[in-house]
Motif scaffolding. Sequence first.
Motif, PDB file in Angstrom:
ATOM      1  N   THR A 210       0.813  -1.218   0.000  1.00 40.84           N
ATOM      2  CA  THR A 210       0.000   0.000   0.000  1.00 40.84           C
ATOM      3  C   THR A 210       0.846   1.267   0.000  1.00 40.84           C
ATOM      4  O   THR A 210       0.359   2.324  -0.383  1.00 40.84           O
ATOM      5  N   VAL A 211       2.092   1.174   0.472  1.00 42.42           N
ATOM      6  CA  VAL A 211       2.920   2.383   0.573  1.00 42.42           C
ATOM      7  C   VAL A 211       3.816   2.485  -0.659  1.00 42.42           C
ATOM      8  O   VAL A 211       4.687   1.649  -0.867  1.00 42.42           O
ATOM      9  N   PRO A 212       3.591   3.495  -1.498  1.00 48.76           N
ATOM     10  CA  PRO A 212       4.402   3.618  -2.710  1.00 48.76           C
ATOM     11  C   PRO A 212       5.746   4.272  -2.421  1.00 48.76           C
ATOM     12  O   PRO A 212       5.942   4.835  -1.343  1.00 48.76           O
ATOM     13  N   PRO A 213       6.667   4.211  -3.381  1.00 48.89           N
ATOM     14  CA  PRO A 213       7.918   4.967  -3.224  1.00 48.89           C
ATOM     15  C   PRO A 213       7.588   6.464  -3.205  1.00 48.89           C
ATOM     16  O   PRO A 213       6.544   6.880  -3.718  1.00 48.89           O
ATOM     17  N   PRO A 214       8.464   7.283  -2.618  1.00 52.03           N
ATOM     18  CA  PRO A 214       8.194   8.729  -2.602  1.00 52.03           C
ATOM     19  C   PRO A 214       8.161   9.302  -4.022  1.00 52.03           C
ATOM     20  O   PRO A 214       8.857   8.806  -4.908  1.00 52.03           O
ATOM     21  N   ASP A 215       7.375  10.348  -4.200  1.00 52.88           N
ATOM     22  CA  ASP A 215       7.201  10.949  -5.530  1.00 52.88           C
ATOM     23  C   ASP A 215       8.500  11.425  -6.162  1.00 52.88           C
ATOM     24  O   ASP A 215       8.645  11.412  -7.377  1.00 52.88           O
ATOM     25  N   HIS A 216       9.465  11.860  -5.309  1.00 50.91           N
ATOM     26  CA  HIS A 216      10.676  12.421  -5.902  1.00 50.91           C
ATOM     27  C   HIS A 216      11.492  11.377  -6.666  1.00 50.91           C
ATOM     28  O   HIS A 216      12.385  11.738  -7.429  1.00 50.91           O
ATOM     29  N   ILE A 217      11.176  10.091  -6.499  1.00 50.66           N
ATOM     30  CA  ILE A 217      11.854   9.050  -7.285  1.00 50.66           C
ATOM     31  C   ILE A 217      11.695   9.339  -8.773  1.00 50.66           C
ATOM     32  O   ILE A 217      12.594   9.137  -9.577  1.00 50.66           O
ATOM     33  N   ARG A 218      10.497   9.831  -9.125  1.00 50.56           N
ATOM     34  CA  ARG A 218      10.221  10.110 -10.536  1.00 50.56           C
ATOM     35  C   ARG A 218      11.171  11.182 -11.094  1.00 50.56           C
ATOM     36  O   ARG A 218      11.569  11.125 -12.243  1.00 50.56           O
ATOM     37  N   ASP A 219      11.542  12.138 -10.275  1.00 52.81           N
ATOM     38  CA  ASP A 219      12.466  13.187 -10.740  1.00 52.81           C
ATOM     39  C   ASP A 219      13.915  12.704 -10.735  1.00 52.81           C
ATOM     40  O   ASP A 219      14.720  13.132 -11.549  1.00 52.81           O
ATOM     41  N   MET A 220      14.224  11.816  -9.799  1.00 57.84           N
ATOM     42  CA  MET A 220      15.615  11.375  -9.661  1.00 57.84           C
ATOM     43  C   MET A 220      15.993  10.284 -10.654  1.00 57.84           C
ATOM     44  O   MET A 220      17.144  10.184 -11.060  1.00 57.84           O
ATOM     45  N   CYS A 221      15.040   9.440 -10.981  1.00 57.71           N
ATOM     46  CA  CYS A 221      15.363   8.223 -11.720  1.00 57.71           C
ATOM     47  C   CYS A 221      14.517   8.100 -12.974  1.00 57.71           C
ATOM     48  O   CYS A 221      13.299   8.200 -12.917  1.00 57.71           O
TER      49      CYS A 221
ATOM     50  N   PHE B  89      13.491  -7.937  -7.487  1.00 55.95           N
ATOM     51  CA  PHE B  89      13.588  -6.607  -6.859  1.00 55.95           C
ATOM     52  C   PHE B  89      12.378  -5.752  -7.203  1.00 55.95           C
ATOM     53  O   PHE B  89      11.675  -5.997  -8.192  1.00 55.95           O
ATOM     54  N   SER B  90      12.154  -4.772  -6.336  1.00 57.42           N
ATOM     55  CA  SER B  90      11.091  -3.764  -6.512  1.00 57.42           C
ATOM     56  C   SER B  90      11.695  -2.417  -6.174  1.00 57.42           C
ATOM     57  O   SER B  90      12.787  -2.352  -5.589  1.00 57.42           O
ATOM     58  N   THR B  91      10.972  -1.357  -6.457  1.00 65.24           N
ATOM     59  CA  THR B  91      11.432  -0.044  -5.998  1.00 65.24           C
ATOM     60  C   THR B  91      11.357   0.013  -4.472  1.00 65.24           C
ATOM     61  O   THR B  91      10.388  -0.442  -3.871  1.00 65.24           O
ATOM     62  N   LYS B  92      12.391   0.557  -3.873  1.00 59.65           N
ATOM     63  CA  LYS B  92      12.427   0.760  -2.419  1.00 59.65           C
ATOM     64  C   LYS B  92      11.293   1.688  -1.993  1.00 59.65           C
ATOM     65  O   LYS B  92      10.955   2.631  -2.718  1.00 59.65           O
ATOM     66  N   THR B  93      10.717   1.418  -0.840  1.00 58.49           N
ATOM     67  CA  THR B  93       9.666   2.289  -0.307  1.00 58.49           C
ATOM     68  C   THR B  93      10.008   2.637   1.137  1.00 58.49           C
ATOM     69  O   THR B  93      10.906   2.038   1.722  1.00 58.49           O
ATOM     70  N   PRO B  94       9.255   3.566   1.733  1.00 53.10           N
ATOM     71  CA  PRO B  94       9.529   3.892   3.144  1.00 53.10           C
ATOM     72  C   PRO B  94       9.330   2.694   4.076  1.00 53.10           C
ATOM     73  O   PRO B  94       9.812   2.731   5.205  1.00 53.10           O
ATOM     74  N   VAL B  95       8.630   1.648   3.638  1.00 58.38           N
ATOM     75  CA  VAL B  95       8.442   0.498   4.536  1.00 58.38           C
ATOM     76  C   VAL B  95       9.317  -0.703   4.155  1.00 58.38           C
ATOM     77  O   VAL B  95       9.147  -1.791   4.700  1.00 58.38           O
ATOM     78  N   SER B  96      10.271  -0.515   3.247  1.00 62.37           N
ATOM     79  CA  SER B  96      11.189  -1.614   2.913  1.00 62.37           C
ATOM     80  C   SER B  96      12.004  -1.995   4.148  1.00 62.37           C
ATOM     81  O   SER B  96      12.445  -1.122   4.893  1.00 62.37           O
ATOM     82  N   GLN B  97      12.207  -3.298   4.329  1.00 65.24           N
ATOM     83  CA  GLN B  97      13.021  -3.769   5.467  1.00 65.24           C
ATOM     84  C   GLN B  97      14.478  -3.382   5.237  1.00 65.24           C
ATOM     85  O   GLN B  97      14.997  -3.590   4.138  1.00 65.24           O
ATOM     86  N   PRO B  98      15.176  -2.890   6.265  1.00 67.27           N
ATOM     87  CA  PRO B  98      16.578  -2.477   6.092  1.00 67.27           C
ATOM     88  C   PRO B  98      17.472  -3.592   5.547  1.00 67.27           C
ATOM     89  O   PRO B  98      18.383  -3.317   4.767  1.00 67.27           O
ATOM     90  N   ASP B  99      17.209  -4.837   5.936  1.00 71.38           N
ATOM     91  CA  ASP B  99      18.095  -5.918   5.466  1.00 71.38           C
ATOM     92  C   ASP B  99      17.828  -6.324   4.022  1.00 71.38           C
ATOM     93  O   ASP B  99      18.462  -7.231   3.506  1.00 71.38           O
ATOM     94  N   ARG B 100      16.888  -5.657   3.357  1.00 74.03           N
ATOM     95  CA  ARG B 100      16.616  -5.958   1.945  1.00 74.03           C
ATOM     96  C   ARG B 100      17.196  -4.912   1.004  1.00 74.03           C
ATOM     97  O   ARG B 100      16.867  -4.890  -0.176  1.00 74.03           O
ATOM     98  N   LEU B 101      18.014  -4.015   1.559  1.00 77.24           N
ATOM     99  CA  LEU B 101      18.422  -2.867   0.736  1.00 77.24           C
ATOM    100  C   LEU B 101      19.866  -2.918   0.270  1.00 77.24           C
ATOM    101  O   LEU B 101      20.259  -2.143  -0.587  1.00 77.24           O
TER     102      LEU B 101
END
Length: 313
Positions: free
Chosen positions: A162-173, A284-296
């Motif tokens: 349910t939690v998407p990556p932050p919008d600024h990803i679109r500008d950065m990547c 892999f998926s795009t990182k989100t604010p709820v991604s587990q730290p050990d998956r990064l």
Amino acid sequence: FLPLLQYPNRISTTTTTISRRFSFEDDWLEDDDEDHDIYWLEDFAAENEDQSLGEAIGAGEAVVCIPDVASREETLDLFQAGLNAVARRDEPAARGRSRFSVSDPEAFSSDVVLLCDEILCRVLDHLDDTIPSIFETLFVPDDIANDWADQQPLNAQGEQPTVPPPDHIRDMCDSLRDLYLMGELEWSEGEPAINVYEGGGYFGAHKDHLALTVLIPLTTPDSDFEGGGTGFWKGNREVDENPATQPDLILKPPAGSALIFGGDVTHAGMPVAAGYRSVFVCSFSTKTPVSQPDRLHGMQAPPKVSPNFKGTI
Ligand SMILES: O=C(O)CCC(=O)C(=O)O
Ligand SMILES: [Fe+2]
């Protein structure tokens, strides 16, 4: 991971096995003129012109095979590194399968990490150049509607993210390559990884649950092993699935090809009859604010914390 399946010794004759590029063309295969092949798991999807290939991959309706993303020498180096890691390990392989994280410094040298990194970059570049709809539909947050979450496969708990990556990803990547190089991906547990299957070894049917899987065989059917291959089942949208049947499609591309598929596709590493089969694999998926730290951390060694460290991480 869905535990499953007793594989019979003999593969059903109704299963389509495709082991060499263009050696067996039938309804499964479409030559896309883009230097990759598309295998359709749903007939209707192949005819649906309103749907992009990225959407079809996300829906588990198509598997793509890119030939020659790694040279024979490169795949031999990685296969050998996998065999060396097997030889150094004490415990016998459960289910005839060993699996090593590329990031594990006890398993692999930095040469192996760099080679895996280079090969993955080639695959991402190919996808960015020829199937940009993968990045657009499965990885980048939509700036109008929150489509990103709807496009993701169900996670391992059977929930829709349910939690998407932050919008600024679109500008950065702008591409999968950007996401990878900027550390904006989250990875399946322990991946990227190298799997090594010995005689009798297999990986039972399961879904990978992340937006995209890249699977690169490091050994070649018939010359390096018999049996094996990656099996795929149709109708992956059912969450509770425990396939009691043989796969609908088994792909056995030569070493150095890349199979690309979505996180909802039920698939398996088919039992190896003889020899060694090995694959380099990552989901892999795009990182989100709820991604587990050990998956990064991806291919980098995970941060080590001293046993004396008293703080929290
Ligand atoms: O060996 C294969 O073809 C499948 C491997 C796999 O599905 C995985 O590692 O997640
Ligand atoms: Fe998998």
